[in-house]
Design a protein around this motif. Structure first.
Motif, short mmCIF file in Angstrom:
data_model
loop_
_atom_site.label_atom_id
_atom_site.label_comp_id
_atom_site.label_asym_id
_atom_site.label_seq_id
_atom_site.Cartn_x
_atom_site.Cartn_y
_atom_site.Cartn_z
N GLU A 84 2.44 -5.10 23.17
CA GLU A 84 1.33 -4.40 22.53
C GLU A 84 0.23 -4.06 23.54
O GLU A 84 -0.04 -4.81 24.48
CB GLU A 84 0.72 -5.27 21.43
CG GLU A 84 1.68 -5.67 20.35
CD GLU A 84 1.06 -6.61 19.34
OE1 GLU A 84 1.78 -7.02 18.41
OE2 GLU A 84 -0.14 -6.96 19.50
N LEU A 85 -0.45 -2.94 23.30
CA LEU A 85 -1.69 -2.58 23.97
C LEU A 85 -2.74 -2.46 22.88
O LEU A 85 -2.61 -1.65 21.96
CB LEU A 85 -1.54 -1.26 24.73
CG LEU A 85 -2.82 -0.70 25.37
CD1 LEU A 85 -3.34 -1.67 26.43
CD2 LEU A 85 -2.57 0.68 25.97
N ASN A 86 -3.81 -3.27 22.97
CA ASN A 86 -4.78 -3.38 21.89
C ASN A 86 -6.22 -3.30 22.39
O ASN A 86 -6.51 -3.58 23.56
CB ASN A 86 -4.63 -4.72 21.16
CG ASN A 86 -3.31 -4.87 20.45
OD1 ASN A 86 -2.86 -3.94 19.78
ND2 ASN A 86 -2.68 -6.02 20.57
N ALA A 87 -7.11 -2.96 21.47
CA ALA A 87 -8.55 -3.10 21.66
C ALA A 87 -9.07 -3.93 20.49
O ALA A 87 -8.53 -3.85 19.37
CB ALA A 87 -9.23 -1.75 21.71
N LYS A 88 -10.09 -4.75 20.74
CA LYS A 88 -10.66 -5.54 19.65
C LYS A 88 -12.17 -5.63 19.80
O LYS A 88 -12.72 -5.55 20.90
CB LYS A 88 -10.04 -6.93 19.59
CG LYS A 88 -10.35 -7.84 20.76
CD LYS A 88 -9.71 -9.21 20.56
CE LYS A 88 -10.02 -10.16 21.73
NZ LYS A 88 -9.41 -11.49 21.52
N LYS A 93 -2.00 -10.61 11.28
CA LYS A 93 -1.66 -9.29 11.82
C LYS A 93 -0.69 -8.59 10.87
O LYS A 93 0.16 -9.21 10.25
CB LYS A 93 -1.01 -9.42 13.20
CG LYS A 93 -0.59 -8.10 13.84
CD LYS A 93 0.16 -8.32 15.14
CE LYS A 93 -0.76 -8.90 16.18
NZ LYS A 93 -0.06 -9.09 17.48
N TYR A 94 -0.84 -7.25 10.78
CA TYR A 94 0.14 -6.42 10.08
C TYR A 94 0.61 -5.34 11.03
O TYR A 94 -0.20 -4.66 11.66
CB TYR A 94 -0.45 -5.79 8.82
CG TYR A 94 0.59 -5.00 8.05
CD1 TYR A 94 1.60 -5.66 7.36
CD2 TYR A 94 0.59 -3.62 8.06
CE1 TYR A 94 2.57 -4.95 6.67
CE2 TYR A 94 1.55 -2.90 7.37
CZ TYR A 94 2.54 -3.58 6.68
OH TYR A 94 3.51 -2.87 6.01
N LYS A 95 1.93 -5.18 11.16
CA LYS A 95 2.52 -4.23 12.09
C LYS A 95 3.47 -3.29 11.36
O LYS A 95 4.28 -3.72 10.52
CB LYS A 95 3.30 -4.97 13.19
CG LYS A 95 3.92 -4.05 14.24
CD LYS A 95 4.87 -4.82 15.15
CE LYS A 95 4.14 -5.79 16.03
NZ LYS A 95 3.42 -5.12 17.15
N LEU A 96 3.38 -2.01 11.68
CA LEU A 96 4.32 -1.00 11.21
C LEU A 96 5.19 -0.56 12.38
O LEU A 96 4.68 -0.39 13.49
CB LEU A 96 3.58 0.22 10.65
CG LEU A 96 2.81 0.03 9.35
CD1 LEU A 96 1.95 1.26 9.07
CD2 LEU A 96 3.77 -0.20 8.20
N THR A 97 6.49 -0.37 12.14
CA THR A 97 7.38 0.12 13.19
C THR A 97 8.18 1.32 12.69
O THR A 97 8.32 1.53 11.49
CB THR A 97 8.37 -0.96 13.66
OG1 THR A 97 9.42 -1.11 12.68
CG2 THR A 97 7.69 -2.29 13.90
N ALA A 98 8.69 2.07 13.65
CA ALA A 98 9.63 3.14 13.32
C ALA A 98 10.93 2.54 12.79
O ALA A 98 11.17 1.34 12.89
CB ALA A 98 9.90 3.98 14.57
N GLY A 132 -9.16 -5.73 15.34
CA GLY A 132 -8.76 -4.68 16.25
C GLY A 132 -7.41 -4.09 15.88
O GLY A 132 -6.87 -4.33 14.80
N GLY A 133 -6.86 -3.34 16.82
CA GLY A 133 -5.57 -2.71 16.60
C GLY A 133 -5.08 -2.03 17.86
O GLY A 133 -5.76 -2.04 18.89
N GLY A 134 -3.91 -1.45 17.76
CA GLY A 134 -3.35 -0.78 18.93
C GLY A 134 -1.96 -0.26 18.68
O GLY A 134 -1.50 -0.17 17.54
N LEU A 135 -1.29 0.09 19.77
CA LEU A 135 0.06 0.63 19.75
C LEU A 135 1.02 -0.35 20.40
O LEU A 135 0.61 -1.20 21.20
CB LEU A 135 0.11 1.97 20.47
CG LEU A 135 -0.81 3.06 19.93
CD1 LEU A 135 -0.75 4.30 20.81
CD2 LEU A 135 -0.45 3.40 18.49
#
Length: 200
Positions: free
Chosen positions: A97-101, A173-178, A115-118
């Protein structure tokens, strides 16, 4: 293996660059100029594909962040999750992950960040069950559907208790993926757990 190495190198470079920036701005950072943490979480995959089996599992991760301003941090996380199901689908999940918070001080020693990120997420499923082989004969076997890299995004929050260089806290944390191409599913998930950190 090359993709894992490349993703790990990117994670390290981003963290080191942020840390170097923080060093030049020594007075900033509510959680220190640089903070590192070890995470131990419960993780649950939310897609319907996993609803019939006990596909929750354990996640272990390492995160590193550097202060950009007094409240804003840039960094990332790398970890690994696996389900603990003895009978059923075997899941392996490795997010980078790459995040900002943003960090907000609640009171003496207590902080709340969000925060969040990709992310890039390596995922694989080994399916255990009834199958017909190429000759039409029934068999019981484990079928490895292979590793895939899935693009994703995540949002998260942490409640942190900090004393000098040490911190401990709770995270969610909650994560969405392809979609995973070979199983008509995705690896979207949520995780809850604890964090032990060091602040410099």
């Amino acid at each position: 293996m090359r993709k894992i190495a490349a993703a790990t190198i990117c994670f390290v470079l981003v963290t080191m660059t942020s840390a170097a920036f923080a060093q030049e701005n020594a007075s900033i950072g509510k959680l220190g100029k640089v903070n590192l943490a070890l995470k131990l979480d419960y993780i649950n995959f939310t897609d319907e594909y996993f609803s019939d089996t006990d596909d929750a599992g354990l996640y272990i991760g390492i995160e590193g962040y550097a202060a950009i301003t007094d409240n804003l941090y840039l960094g990332g996380e790398i970890g690994r999750a696996a389900n603990v199901e003895i009978f059923g689908d075997d899941i392996d999940f490795l997010p980078v992950e790459l995040n900002a918070k943003y960090v907000n001080e609640l009171g003496s020693h207590f902080f709340l960040d969000f925060g969040g990120g990709l992310s890039l997420n390596r995922a694989s499923i080994t399916v255990e069950g009834d199958w017909y082989d190429d000759n039409g004969y029934w068999t019981w076997d484990n079928v490895d559907l292979g590793d895939e890299w899935l693009f994703g995004g995540q949002v998260f929050t942490d409640l942190i208790f900090k004393i000098k260089w040490f911190s401990i806290g709770l995270n969610g944390k909650y994560k969405l993926t392809a979609d995973y191409p070979d199983a008509d599913t995705n690896f979207s998930n949520y995780s809850l757990g604890m964090t032990v950190g060091f602040n410099f």
